[in-house]
Design a protein around this motif. Structure first.
Motif: not given
Ligand SMILES: [Zn+2]
Length: 340
Positions: A90-98, A104-106
């Protein structure tokens, strides 16, 4: 390093055991020497061809091993440390991740699906994915845990909101998700009904904690559930079988019951009678993996011995084709693991 890669999609013959260059970890990554990697049905789907998979590709989602190198930007880890890896990217920095909703991360994907996995000797991953394991847990047992226990925990605890005293129907006791869901439902002091295919598997399902085991070849699931529950039905159905059991799963629910599904092993297309859905006030929930918080939560129970990994058999990585064939025949009870 040695790795198993696919250069084209197809039958087990496309799995190639070969030499490839070692991964070059970034300064913010950890290099892990893979000691064991468990198979999942996802491996079969990816091998046969899924969109988003770039070739050549390394399969394998569930990884346990030892830290081989720690990137210079990182602290808190040391070489030789025994670990397992979160089975996802997962990206680790999007609104879902944080917000802690990594699934639910894109960019969310399972290791070994849209990114390379663990059917190899070395893998470089972000530090957030690296989780130390206790000495009491061997690598094969550790590798058999992450994907299925996370999936079953998210389904039962995160989504269905299981409560003590409920009755839970777990489809497919011999599958990885089945073995995990039976134990989690028992941990919540639920009455557990499960289904599986032959007498030896029925016995193993009971030994794992199921109160009732239904032979889905010889018995009709919803009829047995009606008998067991005095015609009431169950609070929660844990589904992952798909087309072959969908109708029986819906029929087994009580009014206001919840069906939560994470898979479609026997086919993805099913019918729903909307009158039953609204009149019986059913909840149908889709589940995909789980969050990092849930992974740490369920691992706490595994590390404490309250939830136990169920290993069917280990193969050496060079025997990967035999391991895939074993999984495809559905002869197993629990996880199939390969070790490099
Ligand atoms: Zn993310």
């Amino acid at each position: 390093m040695k790795a198993v890669r696919i250069h084209q999609f197809g039958e087990p013959e496309v799995l190639q055991y070969e030499d490839i260059p070692d991964p070059q970890p970034r300064k913010d990554q950890i290099l892990v020497r893979v000691k064991a990697c468990a198979l999942n049905h996802l491996d079969l789907w990816v091998r046969k061809g899924l969109p988003g998979v770039k070739l050549p590709h390394i399969l394998g989602s569930d990884i346990a091993g030892e830290i081989a190198a720690v990137g210079e930007y990182l602290t808190g880890f040391h070489t030789g440390q025994r670990v397992l890896l979160a089975p996802m990217h997962f990206c680790g920095h999007c609104a879902k991740c944080v917000a802690g909703l990594q699934n639910q991360c894109r960019e969310f994907t399972v290791l070994g699906n849209a990114v390379d996995g663990g059917n190899c000797e070395l893998i470089a991953v972000p530090s957030a994915s690296v989780i130390p394991i206790p000495d009491t847990l061997d690598f094969i047992a550790a590798a058999s845990v992450p994907l299925v226990f996370l999936t079953a925990w998210h389904m039962l605890v995160g989504l269905a909101g299981v409560r003590p005293g409920q009755t839970v129907l777990v489809l497919g006791a011999s599958s990885g998700v089945g073995t995990a869901a039976i134990q989690i439902a028992r941990l919540f002091q639920c009455r557990v009904i499960t289904t599986t295919g032959n007498e030896s598997k029925l016995e193993k399902a009971r030994a794992l904690g199921a109160d009732y085991a239904i032979d889905h070849y010889k018995q009709k699931i919803s009829e047995e559930v009606r008998k067991i529950t005095n015609k009431e039905g169950v609070d929660i159905v844990v589904e992952h079988v798909g087309a072959a059991t969908w109708d029986e799963s819906l029929r087994s629910l009580k009014s206001g019951g919840t069906l939560v599904t994470c898979g479609a092993t026997t086919g993805p297309s099913v019918a729903i009678d909307l009158r039953h859905l609204f009149a019986r006030q059913l909840r149908l929930l889709g589940s995909y993996m789980g969050t990092m918080g849930e992974l740490h939560e369920v691992l706490g129970h595994v590390f404490a011995g309250r939830l136990k990994p169920v290993v069917d058999r280990a193969f050496s990585l060079s025997e990967i084709r035999a391991a895939h064939e074993h999984l495809e025949k559905s002869q197993m009870f629990g996880k199939i693991v390969v070790n490099p």
